[in-house]
Write a protein that holds these residues in place. Sequence first.
Motif, PDB file in Angstrom:
ATOM      1  N   MET A  14       0.827  -1.208   0.000  1.00 19.31           N
ATOM      2  CA  MET A  14       0.000   0.000   0.000  1.00 19.31           C
ATOM      3  C   MET A  14       0.864   1.263   0.000  1.00 19.31           C
ATOM      4  O   MET A  14       0.457   2.287  -0.528  1.00 19.31           O
ATOM      5  N   ASP A  15       2.066   1.175   0.592  1.00 22.26           N
ATOM      6  CA  ASP A  15       2.911   2.373   0.632  1.00 22.26           C
ATOM      7  C   ASP A  15       3.522   2.703  -0.737  1.00 22.26           C
ATOM      8  O   ASP A  15       4.157   3.737  -0.902  1.00 22.26           O
ATOM      9  N   ASP A  16       3.309   1.832  -1.729  1.00 24.39           N
ATOM     10  CA  ASP A  16       3.755   2.144  -3.097  1.00 24.39           C
ATOM     11  C   ASP A  16       2.725   3.001  -3.837  1.00 24.39           C
ATOM     12  O   ASP A  16       3.008   3.520  -4.923  1.00 24.39           O
ATOM     13  N   LEU A  17       1.520   3.108  -3.293  1.00 23.57           N
ATOM     14  CA  LEU A  17       0.445   3.746  -4.064  1.00 23.57           C
ATOM     15  C   LEU A  17       0.737   5.200  -4.462  1.00 23.57           C
ATOM     16  O   LEU A  17       0.469   5.567  -5.608  1.00 23.57           O
ATOM     17  N   PRO A  18       1.299   6.038  -3.570  1.00 21.38           N
ATOM     18  CA  PRO A  18       1.577   7.416  -4.000  1.00 21.38           C
ATOM     19  C   PRO A  18       2.520   7.458  -5.204  1.00 21.38           C
ATOM     20  O   PRO A  18       2.303   8.210  -6.163  1.00 21.38           O
ATOM     21  N   TRP A  19       3.537   6.601  -5.169  1.00 21.94           N
ATOM     22  CA  TRP A  19       4.502   6.556  -6.269  1.00 21.94           C
ATOM     23  C   TRP A  19       3.832   6.020  -7.548  1.00 21.94           C
ATOM     24  O   TRP A  19       4.037   6.541  -8.654  1.00 21.94           O
ATOM     25  N   ILE A  20       3.023   4.993  -7.393  1.00 21.31           N
ATOM     26  CA  ILE A  20       2.335   4.438  -8.567  1.00 21.31           C
ATOM     27  C   ILE A  20       1.365   5.480  -9.139  1.00 21.31           C
ATOM     28  O   ILE A  20       1.300   5.712 -10.342  1.00 21.31           O
ATOM     29  N   ARG A  21       0.629   6.134  -8.237  1.00 20.55           N
ATOM     30  CA  ARG A  21      -0.361   7.110  -8.693  1.00 20.55           C
ATOM     31  C   ARG A  21       0.316   8.265  -9.448  1.00 20.55           C
ATOM     32  O   ARG A  21      -0.204   8.751 -10.452  1.00 20.55           O
ATOM     33  N   SER A  22       1.489   8.672  -9.010  1.00 15.77           N
ATOM     34  CA  SER A  22       2.137   9.801  -9.691  1.00 15.77           C
ATOM     35  C   SER A  22       2.805   9.364 -10.993  1.00 15.77           C
ATOM     36  O   SER A  22       2.868  10.127 -11.948  1.00 15.77           O
ATOM     37  N   SER A  23       3.274   8.122 -11.056  1.00 15.12           N
ATOM     38  CA  SER A  23       4.016   7.730 -12.266  1.00 15.12           C
ATOM     39  C   SER A  23       3.160   6.987 -13.290  1.00 15.12           C
ATOM     40  O   SER A  23       3.509   6.934 -14.468  1.00 15.12           O
ATOM     41  N   TRP A  24       2.037   6.383 -12.845  1.00 19.35           N
ATOM     42  CA  TRP A  24       1.189   5.619 -13.780  1.00 19.35           C
ATOM     43  C   TRP A  24      -0.280   5.795 -13.356  1.00 19.35           C
ATOM     44  O   TRP A  24      -0.920   4.834 -12.924  1.00 19.35           O
ATOM     45  N   PRO A  25      -0.783   7.039 -13.467  1.00 21.75           N
ATOM     46  CA  PRO A  25      -2.113   7.334 -12.924  1.00 21.75           C
ATOM     47  C   PRO A  25      -3.226   6.465 -13.526  1.00 21.75           C
ATOM     48  O   PRO A  25      -4.162   6.090 -12.816  1.00 21.75           O
ATOM     49  N   ASP A  26      -3.104   6.125 -14.809  1.00 18.06           N
ATOM     50  CA  ASP A  26      -4.163   5.328 -15.453  1.00 18.06           C
ATOM     51  C   ASP A  26      -4.394   3.987 -14.762  1.00 18.06           C
ATOM     52  O   ASP A  26      -5.505   3.455 -14.786  1.00 18.06           O
ATOM     53  N   ALA A  27      -3.327   3.434 -14.202  1.00 19.03           N
ATOM     54  CA  ALA A  27      -3.435   2.077 -13.637  1.00 19.03           C
ATOM     55  C   ALA A  27      -3.579   2.085 -12.120  1.00 19.03           C
ATOM     56  O   ALA A  27      -3.748   1.030 -11.509  1.00 19.03           O
ATOM     57  N   ALA A  28      -3.529   3.284 -11.519  1.00 21.75           N
ATOM     58  CA  ALA A  28      -3.432   3.349 -10.054  1.00 21.75           C
ATOM     59  C   ALA A  28      -4.659   2.756  -9.355  1.00 21.75           C
ATOM     60  O   ALA A  28      -4.521   2.033  -8.356  1.00 21.75           O
ATOM     61  N   ASP A  29      -5.859   3.032  -9.877  1.00 21.03           N
ATOM     62  CA  ASP A  29      -7.058   2.515  -9.200  1.00 21.03           C
ATOM     63  C   ASP A  29      -7.098   0.983  -9.244  1.00 21.03           C
ATOM     64  O   ASP A  29      -7.442   0.323  -8.268  1.00 21.03           O
TER      65      ASP A  29
END
Length: 171
Positions: A14-29
């Motif tokens: 779960m702590d990867d989510l901010p990084w994922i959301r900023s670098s690959w927003p389309d797939a974050a959800d």
Amino acid sequence: MEAIGVTQVRQGGMDDLPWIRSSWPDAADVLERHLVGQQAGGQVVLVARNGSQAVGCVVIRWTGIDTPVARASFPEAPEAAHLFVRRESRNGGVGTALMRSAEQLVVARGFHQLVLAVGLENPGAARLYERLGYLRSGIVELSEYDYTDASGIDRHAVEWNECRVKEALIG
Ligand SMILES: CC(C)(COP(=O)(O)OP(=O)(O)OC[C@H]1O[C@@H](n2cnc3c(N)ncnc32)[C@H](O)[C@@H]1OP(=O)(O)O)[C@@H](O)C(=O)NCCC(=O)NCCS
């Protein structure tokens, strides 16, 4: 975990989510849903990283495949599901690295088989699995799943998938 070129694969949290959301927003959800499922137990989410960008993911479900005939045929095998690579990062080995890492994890947990389902209308993915040694089972079943398309719209898909299996994984 596997590293091909500059791509690294490791278990997400779960702590990867901010990084994922900023670098690959389309797939974050979608990735968030997978990671919530991981917290509930029963599955592991592997995330591929290329530099500062999230570029792909795959989910390993320890409970196995959920279509009835495939499950009855391979009751002991975990399933690799939701393999997905960022569009701009395809054809560079990310999908292969994710699947190799999934196999290593499956072997480390004491399993010797891995199954997956691939759409009859997805020859590109079928080629990847073929090259990695996933054999056709001849079992074709209807699957339904939810996904978010490239425009961020939630969709429901119904498709015919063939189950493939890799036996005697060596890690
Ligand atoms: C299917 C999918 C996961 C493949 O991911 P990928 O990262 O492109 O996979 P790879 O790069 O490992 O392999 C794909 C192709 O690139 C080639 N390739 C692999 N490494 C390469 C490299 N270093 N340089 C150039 N080409 C390479 C492979 O030979 C392969 O060629 P092929 O098209 O003849 O099979 C990706 O296309 C995807 O996300 N598709 C949409 C979702 C999907 O269909 N998922 C599968 C559900 S079952």
